[in-house]
Design a protein around this motif. Structure first.
Motif, PDB file in Angstrom:
ATOM      1  N   GLY A 143       0.953  -1.304   0.014  1.00 58.31           N
ATOM      2  CA  GLY A 143       0.027  -0.054  -0.056  1.00 58.31           C
ATOM      3  C   GLY A 143       0.719   1.212  -0.067  1.00 58.31           C
ATOM      4  O   GLY A 143       0.534   1.965  -0.749  1.00 58.31           O
ATOM      5  N   ARG A 144       1.794   1.251   0.780  1.00 59.70           N
ATOM      6  CA  ARG A 144       2.752   2.535   0.995  1.00 59.70           C
ATOM      7  C   ARG A 144       3.541   2.537  -0.601  1.00 59.70           C
ATOM      8  O   ARG A 144       3.615   3.773  -0.931  1.00 59.70           O
ATOM      9  N   SER A 145       3.789   1.659  -1.103  1.00 64.97           N
ATOM     10  CA  SER A 145       4.630   1.544  -2.481  1.00 64.97           C
ATOM     11  C   SER A 145       3.513   2.116  -3.361  1.00 64.97           C
ATOM     12  O   SER A 145       4.016   2.967  -4.062  1.00 64.97           O
ATOM     13  N   LEU A 146       2.351   1.589  -3.420  1.00 62.32           N
ATOM     14  CA  LEU A 146       1.450   2.132  -4.460  1.00 62.32           C
ATOM     15  C   LEU A 146       0.949   3.633  -4.301  1.00 62.32           C
ATOM     16  O   LEU A 146       0.800   4.200  -5.034  1.00 62.32           O
ATOM     17  N   VAL A 147       0.934   3.991  -2.937  1.00 58.48           N
ATOM     18  CA  VAL A 147       0.659   5.404  -2.747  1.00 58.48           C
ATOM     19  C   VAL A 147       1.999   6.354  -3.388  1.00 58.48           C
ATOM     20  O   VAL A 147       1.724   7.172  -3.960  1.00 58.48           O
ATOM     21  N   GLY A 148       3.213   5.711  -2.970  1.00 52.03           N
ATOM     22  CA  GLY A 148       4.500   6.518  -3.467  1.00 52.03           C
ATOM     23  C   GLY A 148       4.465   6.574  -4.718  1.00 52.03           C
ATOM     24  O   GLY A 148       4.681   7.615  -5.858  1.00 52.03           O
ATOM     25  N   LEU A 149       3.924   5.545  -5.458  1.00 53.72           N
ATOM     26  CA  LEU A 149       4.324   5.536  -7.147  1.00 53.72           C
ATOM     27  C   LEU A 149       3.196   6.259  -7.553  1.00 53.72           C
ATOM     28  O   LEU A 149       3.504   7.061  -8.756  1.00 53.72           O
ATOM     29  N   THR A 150       1.827   6.364  -7.105  1.00 57.32           N
ATOM     30  CA  THR A 150       0.785   7.225  -7.509  1.00 57.32           C
ATOM     31  C   THR A 150       1.474   8.741  -7.506  1.00 57.32           C
ATOM     32  O   THR A 150       1.022   9.537  -8.241  1.00 57.32           O
ATOM     33  N   VAL A 151       1.943   9.141  -6.301  1.00 56.06           N
ATOM     34  CA  VAL A 151       2.196  10.638  -6.222  1.00 56.06           C
ATOM     35  C   VAL A 151       3.181  10.790  -7.270  1.00 56.06           C
ATOM     36  O   VAL A 151       3.212  11.663  -7.717  1.00 56.06           O
ATOM     37  N   VAL A 152       4.201   9.849  -7.257  1.00 55.25           N
ATOM     38  CA  VAL A 152       5.171  10.168  -8.325  1.00 55.25           C
ATOM     39  C   VAL A 152       4.554  10.168  -9.912  1.00 55.25           C
ATOM     40  O   VAL A 152       5.276  11.125 -10.563  1.00 55.25           O
ATOM     41  N   ALA A 153       3.980   9.484 -10.098  1.00 56.09           N
ATOM     42  CA  ALA A 153       3.096   9.420 -11.556  1.00 56.09           C
ATOM     43  C   ALA A 153       2.552  10.548 -11.635  1.00 56.09           C
ATOM     44  O   ALA A 153       2.494  11.192 -12.730  1.00 56.09           O
ATOM     45  N   GLY A 154       1.639  11.180 -10.692  1.00 57.97           N
ATOM     46  CA  GLY A 154       0.906  12.380 -10.613  1.00 57.97           C
ATOM     47  C   GLY A 154       1.732  13.444 -10.996  1.00 57.97           C
ATOM     48  O   GLY A 154       1.539  14.636 -12.009  1.00 57.97           O
ATOM     49  N   LEU A 155       3.063  13.736 -10.446  1.00 59.45           N
ATOM     50  CA  LEU A 155       4.003  14.710 -10.546  1.00 59.45           C
ATOM     51  C   LEU A 155       4.557  14.516 -11.996  1.00 59.45           C
ATOM     52  O   LEU A 155       4.684  15.662 -12.462  1.00 59.45           O
ATOM     53  N   VAL A 156       4.881  13.309 -12.442  1.00 62.48           N
ATOM     54  CA  VAL A 156       5.632  13.209 -13.713  1.00 62.48           C
ATOM     55  C   VAL A 156       4.638  13.678 -14.768  1.00 62.48           C
ATOM     56  O   VAL A 156       4.813  14.111 -15.836  1.00 62.48           O
ATOM     57  N   GLY A 157       3.246  13.174 -14.543  1.00 61.45           N
ATOM     58  CA  GLY A 157       2.288  13.586 -15.730  1.00 61.45           C
ATOM     59  C   GLY A 157       2.148  14.925 -15.629  1.00 61.45           C
ATOM     60  O   GLY A 157       1.595  15.374 -16.779  1.00 61.45           O
ATOM     61  N   SER A 158       1.874  15.521 -14.588  1.00 54.98           N
ATOM     62  CA  SER A 158       1.670  17.330 -14.550  1.00 54.98           C
ATOM     63  C   SER A 158       2.719  17.756 -15.056  1.00 54.98           C
ATOM     64  O   SER A 158       2.500  18.808 -15.911  1.00 54.98           O
ATOM     65  N   LEU A 159       3.904  17.420 -15.018  1.00 52.89           N
ATOM     66  CA  LEU A 159       5.020  18.057 -15.699  1.00 52.89           C
ATOM     67  C   LEU A 159       5.039  17.952 -17.177  1.00 52.89           C
ATOM     68  O   LEU A 159       5.209  18.990 -17.852  1.00 52.89           O
ATOM     69  N   ILE A 160       4.741  16.693 -17.488  1.00 54.53           N
ATOM     70  CA  ILE A 160       4.692  16.454 -18.951  1.00 54.53           C
ATOM     71  C   ILE A 160       3.526  17.076 -19.565  1.00 54.53           C
ATOM     72  O   ILE A 160       3.616  17.586 -20.726  1.00 54.53           O
ATOM     73  N   LEU A 161       2.287  17.099 -19.132  1.00 57.47           N
ATOM     74  CA  LEU A 161       1.336  17.872 -19.776  1.00 57.47           C
ATOM     75  C   LEU A 161       1.235  19.361 -19.515  1.00 57.47           C
ATOM     76  O   LEU A 161       0.803  19.837 -20.260  1.00 57.47           O
TER      77      LEU A 161
END
Length: 79
Positions: A38-56
């Motif tokens: 669960g902690r890993s999934l939360v961390g990956l979700t946060v990182v993916a959100g930051l990377v996605g917002s940067l790309i967009l």
């Protein structure tokens, strides 16, 4: 007239440095596999959100290029 002052106004402050507890805290429980996942999934979700917002967001941050053709309104045609 002159009173003798104590070097330490409160005796418990001086004794606090020497106090040691003989009670040890209980050992920490290890995280279960589901908690780690669960902690890993939360961390990956946060990182993916930051990377996605940067790309967009990068196209919006880039300087705008001037259009190759200029648009004119009917009022500027002299009619």
């Amino acid at each position: 007239m002159f009173r003798r002052r104590e070097s330490v106004p409160f005796s418990f402050v001086a004794e606090a440095d020497r106090f040691r507890s003989n009670v040890t805290p209980p050992p920490r429980e290890r995280a279960s596999v589901s908690q780690l996942a669960g902690r890993s999934l939360v961390g990956l979700t946060v990182v993916a959100g930051l990377v996605g917002s940067l790309i967009l967001g990068l196209p919006a941050l880039s300087p705008t290029q001037s259009p190759s053709h200029t648009e004119q309104t009917e009022a500027s045609d002299g009619r």
